[in-house]
Design a protein around this motif. Sequence first.
Motif: not given
Length: 187
Positions: A106-121
Amino acid sequence: MEQMLVSHIEKSITLSEDEITYVLSHFRTEKFKKKESIIQAGSRVNDCYFIIKGLLKLVYTDKNGKPHLVSFAMEEWWESDFSAYFSQTSSKMSLQCIEDSIVFSLSFKNYQKLVTEMPKMSYFFLEKSNAGHCAAQNRILSFLTANAQERYEQLLQQQPLLLQRVPKTILASYLGVSRETLSRFSF
């Protein structure tokens, strides 16, 4: 393989089919051979890893060239040089394969995207982070308060499968003892 990651995530949160598809789209599968380095000290850390198959070790090498085993990671564990990953800097540690391994990165960029767009994640990763902090504190306390035999017995109680998979020389390093001292413990 994807189902292993989904099951792992769903131990903490519930995802719809669309959310599962979306989350999985942020990971990529990578394969590494035994003794291969995934992260090398001094290199930039762009990814964290969820282990699907295999066994990894995180190692810090001091200024005298002595390696110090920080942690192990096996199936359903996360690993990286998290300090370098979250600060997007160079690694102080190396991540090496003890066995042939398959991971989801999981790239840092994709990590940031997931946590920003999905509060569940965001909640999921917070739980993982908290568990990691607790484990690290327990390891530090173990080195401060327990002798080598007690550290071995704690590891045997907490991670019995790990002891069957890790070569004794590496296990001795992790426990902070010589190979000879480790051989005196019962196996």
